[in-house]
Write an enzyme that holds these catalytic residues in place. Structure first.
Site, PDB file in Angstrom:
ATOM      1  N   GLU A 109      -3.429   2.151  10.430  1.00 47.07           N
ATOM      2  CA  GLU A 109      -4.076   0.905  10.882  1.00 47.07           C
ATOM      3  C   GLU A 109      -2.972   0.074  11.522  1.00 47.07           C
ATOM      4  O   GLU A 109      -2.127  -0.488  10.830  1.00 47.07           O
ATOM      5  CB  GLU A 109      -4.696   0.164   9.693  1.00 47.07           C
ATOM      6  CG  GLU A 109      -5.729   0.960   8.924  1.00 47.07           C
ATOM      7  CD  GLU A 109      -7.002   1.253   9.718  1.00 47.07           C
ATOM      8  OE1 GLU A 109      -7.251   0.572  10.722  1.00 47.07           O
ATOM      9  OE2 GLU A 109      -7.718   2.193   9.337  1.00 47.07           O
ATOM     10  N   CYS A 132      -3.752  -8.584  12.591  1.00 47.59           N
ATOM     11  CA  CYS A 132      -3.802  -7.627  13.686  1.00 47.59           C
ATOM     12  C   CYS A 132      -4.960  -7.910  14.623  1.00 47.59           C
ATOM     13  O   CYS A 132      -4.946  -7.467  15.764  1.00 47.59           O
ATOM     14  CB  CYS A 132      -3.894  -6.225  13.121  1.00 47.59           C
ATOM     15  SG  CYS A 132      -5.048  -6.151  11.774  1.00 47.59           S
TER      16      CYS A 132
HETATM   17  P1  NAD Z   1       5.985  -2.817   9.664  1.00 51.14           P
HETATM   18  O1  NAD Z   1       5.521  -1.618  10.388  1.00 51.14           O
HETATM   19  O2  NAD Z   1       7.302  -3.368   9.987  1.00 51.14           O
HETATM   20  O3  NAD Z   1       6.015  -2.540   8.086  1.00 51.14           O
HETATM   21  C1  NAD Z   1       4.873  -2.061   7.395  1.00 51.14           C
HETATM   22  C2  NAD Z   1       5.323  -1.235   6.205  1.00 51.14           C
HETATM   23  O4  NAD Z   1       6.011  -0.085   6.685  1.00 51.14           O
HETATM   24  C3  NAD Z   1       6.301  -1.963   5.272  1.00 51.14           C
HETATM   25  O5  NAD Z   1       6.008  -1.626   3.940  1.00 51.14           O
HETATM   26  C4  NAD Z   1       7.642  -1.385   5.687  1.00 51.14           C
HETATM   27  O6  NAD Z   1       8.598  -1.418   4.666  1.00 51.14           O
HETATM   28  C5  NAD Z   1       7.244   0.048   6.005  1.00 51.14           C
HETATM   29  N1  NAD Z   1       8.200   0.763   6.856  1.00 51.14           N
HETATM   30  C6  NAD Z   1       9.072   0.246   7.766  1.00 51.14           C
HETATM   31  N2  NAD Z   1       9.800   1.240   8.322  1.00 51.14           N
HETATM   32  C7  NAD Z   1       9.370   2.398   7.762  1.00 51.14           C
HETATM   33  C8  NAD Z   1       9.730   3.762   7.928  1.00 51.14           C
HETATM   34  N3  NAD Z   1      10.678   4.134   8.770  1.00 51.14           N
HETATM   35  N4  NAD Z   1       9.075   4.689   7.202  1.00 51.14           N
HETATM   36  C9  NAD Z   1       8.093   4.332   6.342  1.00 51.14           C
HETATM   37  N5  NAD Z   1       7.720   3.056   6.129  1.00 51.14           N
HETATM   38  C10 NAD Z   1       8.343   2.096   6.841  1.00 51.14           C
HETATM   39  O7  NAD Z   1       4.818  -3.911   9.836  1.00 51.14           O
HETATM   40  P2  NAD Z   1       4.776  -5.406   9.314  1.00 51.14           P
HETATM   41  O8  NAD Z   1       5.746  -6.193  10.132  1.00 51.14           O
HETATM   42  O9  NAD Z   1       4.856  -5.465   7.832  1.00 51.14           O
HETATM   43  O10 NAD Z   1       3.265  -5.805   9.707  1.00 51.14           O
HETATM   44  C11 NAD Z   1       2.925  -6.232  10.983  1.00 51.14           C
HETATM   45  C12 NAD Z   1       2.235  -5.142  11.776  1.00 51.14           C
HETATM   46  O11 NAD Z   1       1.160  -4.616  11.027  1.00 51.14           O
HETATM   47  C13 NAD Z   1       1.620  -5.661  13.048  1.00 51.14           C
HETATM   48  O12 NAD Z   1       1.865  -4.764  14.105  1.00 51.14           O
HETATM   49  C14 NAD Z   1       0.131  -5.703  12.721  1.00 51.14           C
HETATM   50  O13 NAD Z   1      -0.728  -5.633  13.821  1.00 51.14           O
HETATM   51  C15 NAD Z   1      -0.013  -4.539  11.829  1.00 51.14           C
HETATM   52  N6  NAD Z   1      -1.214  -4.677  11.005  1.00 51.14           N
HETATM   53  C16 NAD Z   1      -2.289  -3.877  11.260  1.00 51.14           C
HETATM   54  C17 NAD Z   1      -3.452  -4.022  10.509  1.00 51.14           C
HETATM   55  C18 NAD Z   1      -4.661  -3.151  10.733  1.00 51.14           C
HETATM   56  O14 NAD Z   1      -5.501  -3.072   9.850  1.00 51.14           O
HETATM   57  N7  NAD Z   1      -4.790  -2.481  11.866  1.00 51.14           N
HETATM   58  C19 NAD Z   1      -3.504  -4.982   9.504  1.00 51.14           C
HETATM   59  C20 NAD Z   1      -2.384  -5.772   9.279  1.00 51.14           C
HETATM   60  C21 NAD Z   1      -1.240  -5.602  10.028  1.00 51.14           C
END
Ligand code: NAD
Length: 470
Positions: free
Chosen positions: A244, A279
């Site tokens: 997502e 998002c």
């Molecule tokens: P992010 O991708 O930076 O982090 C999300 C999660 O991934 C965190 O737990 C982080 O620690 C982990 N992560 C980071 N690097 C990783 C790796 N190399 N391997 C595995 N896990 C890793 O996102 P964020 O800044 O926390 O959230 C914002 C983003 O999330 C925005 O792009 C937003 O649009 C998206 N989002 C999407 C939805 C949806 O339902 N489509 C909902 C909420 C947020």
């Protein structure tokens, strides 16, 4: 100060480097977490695997545990909302709304546990065979969650995963982990046997690879940025994945909109709630040229009513964004748009990690504030001449989660539902509209797979075919 480690087999294990969790209003340390190393992650996955081999809960037992958890959360609503205010920088009303939504997501997940079933399969060429399917758990599911809705989006993963009979290893966002730690404890109190819900803390860039490389994981369910989503897809091989991801949500307001004031109100309130860090936040508004001036005037008036929260008062409308670094990034995008010709209709300034709710006009589709995901309180308003042009410009993105369209013409409605390349098309409401039971997920770079408990439980279970030869 509270320090959380890793919740494995129902116990907290305090091991690994310690990193602070910041109060987003004061930028002071609020709590500490340990960061899991490879051995700890392997242990959590091993425990999860052994648990489902050893313990089988009936659907009713799973339902009852999930319902118990929802009741505990209901009783502790204000305490949990307060954690979201501190660690995620939410306004009080956004925090409370998130907890309330999470309760509903949990209840819906529990209900799905009792409905999960396969179906009969026709074998038209057979006299003495019959076939049917059953739905079985995937096994160990790793859930990786983002910072912006650290409660409800975590519940969207662990609710359906547990409802389907899986064991979970959860890795919450390192900047907002405390609410997830509380959830792990709540599920234990609700009667979930040890080992079904495990949690490892730490930075994704460190802990992520340990989770992604472990062969005992059957599925990854991820919500977060497209960049990390692509990485998870590339590392997870042929295992199941739901992603997502992001969006730069467009909203079209046509000249025949039934109620322009309602459209403005929805765009402004839902574009700036959670400081624009959703998002599906309203980001790009395309308004027909005949109503453009009026729309901008009303939107500015509406934004004038919004109040920024402060360390002393989280009762106002808009809290800080997640970090000063992110606030500076958002500010730099606004400044870049200005140098490229955009005008600030209202807002545009930053103080620490607070960004004023900002409306930009005179933008074009090549500016970052339009063509990338802002993930902050910045909305741009552009005018268009024809409905088909608006649809084309809304589609002109690599992402496709949800889109809002305001029109009272049935032909435009049908045209837009057919032509818009998004996972959800919301007519006469904004892209931000979400009822947690809905099927929810994007196309293009916005992801794969659906959330919403009834849909997620299908993703989180396997359909097994049984043939009886009699
Ligand atoms: P992010 O991708 O930076 O982090 C999300 C999660 O991934 C965190 O737990 C982080 O620690 C982990 N992560 C980071 N690097 C990783 C790796 N190399 N391997 C595995 N896990 C890793 O996102 P964020 O800044 O926390 O959230 C914002 C983003 O999330 C925005 O792009 C937003 O649009 C998206 N989002 C999407 C939805 C949806 O339902 N489509 C909902 C909420 C947020």
């Amino acid at each position: 100060m509270q320090t959380y480690g890793h919740f494995i087999n129902g116990q907290w294990i305090l091991s690994g480097e310690v990193i602070p969790v910041i109060n987003k209003y004061t930028n002071e340390n609020y709590a500490m977490i340990h960061e899991a190393d490879g051995e700890t992650v392997a242990k959590a996955i091993e425990v999860a695997k052994k648990t489902i081999e050893r313990v089988e809960l009936t659907a009713t037992e799973r339902y009852e545990i999930i319902m118990n958890a929802s009741k505990i959360i209901e009783q502790r609503k204000s305490e949990l909302a307060n954690i979201l205010v501190i660690e995620a920088g939410k306004s009080k009303k956004d925090a409370l709304m998130e907890i309330e939504r999470g309760i509903q997501t949990l209840i819906a997940s529990g209900e799905e546990a009792k409905k999960l079933a396969g179906h009969g399969v026709a074998l038209p060429n057979e006299h003495s065979k019959m076939a049917f399917t059953v739905r079985v758990p995937v096994g160990v599911i790793v859930a990786i969650t983002p910072f912006n809705f650290p409660f409800n989006l975590t519940v969207h993963k662990i609710g359906p995963a547990l409802a389907a009979g899986n064991a979970v290893v959860l890795k919450p966002a390192e900047v907002t982990p405390i609410i997830a730690c509380k959830l792990a404890e709540i599920f234990k109190e609700a009667g979930l046997p040890d080992g079904f819900l495990n949690l490892v803390n730490g930075r994704g860039s460190i802990v992520g690879d340990y989770l992604l490389e472990n062969p005992n994981v059957g599925m990854y369910t991820f919500t977060g940025s497209p960049k990390v989503g692509q990485y998870i897809k590339s590392k997870s091989g042929i295992r199941k994945v739901t992603l997502e991801l992001g969006n730069n949500s467009p909203n079209i307001v046509h000249e025949d909109v039934a109620d322009i004031e309602k459209a403005v109100n929805l765009c402004v309130t839902r574009g700036f709630s959670n400081a624009g860090q959703a998002c599906i936040s309203v980001q790009r508004i395309y308004v027909h040229e005949n109503i453009y001036e009026r729309f901008v005037e009303l939107a500015v008036q509406q934004v004038q009513q919004l109040q920024l929260c402060s360390a002393e008062n989280a009762d106002a409308d808009i809290g800080p964004v997640i970090s000063e670094r992110e606030a500076m990034r958002i500010e730099s995008w606004i400044d870049e748009a200005k140098t490229q010709g955009a005008k600030v209709a209202i807002g545009g300034s930053r103080r620490g990690n607070f960004v004023e709710p900002t409306l930009l006009i005179d933008v074009d589709d090549t500016m970052k504030v339009v063509c990338e995901e802002v993930f902050g309180p910045v909305i741009s308003i552009q005018k268009y001449a024809s409905f088909s042009e608006a649809i084309e410009r809304a589609n002109n993105t690599t992402m496709g989660l949800q889109v809002g369209v305001f029109t009272s013409n049935i032909r435009n409605i049908m045209y837009s539902t057919k032509k818009l390349q998004f996972g959800g098309v919301i007519i006469n409401n904004v892209s931000t509209y979400r009822e947690d039971l809905m099927p929810y997920g994007g196309v293009k770079n916005s992801g794969v797979g659906k959330e919403g408990p009834a849909y997620a439980i299908q993703e989180m279970s396997e359909e097994k075919l049984i043939v009886l030869d009699y």
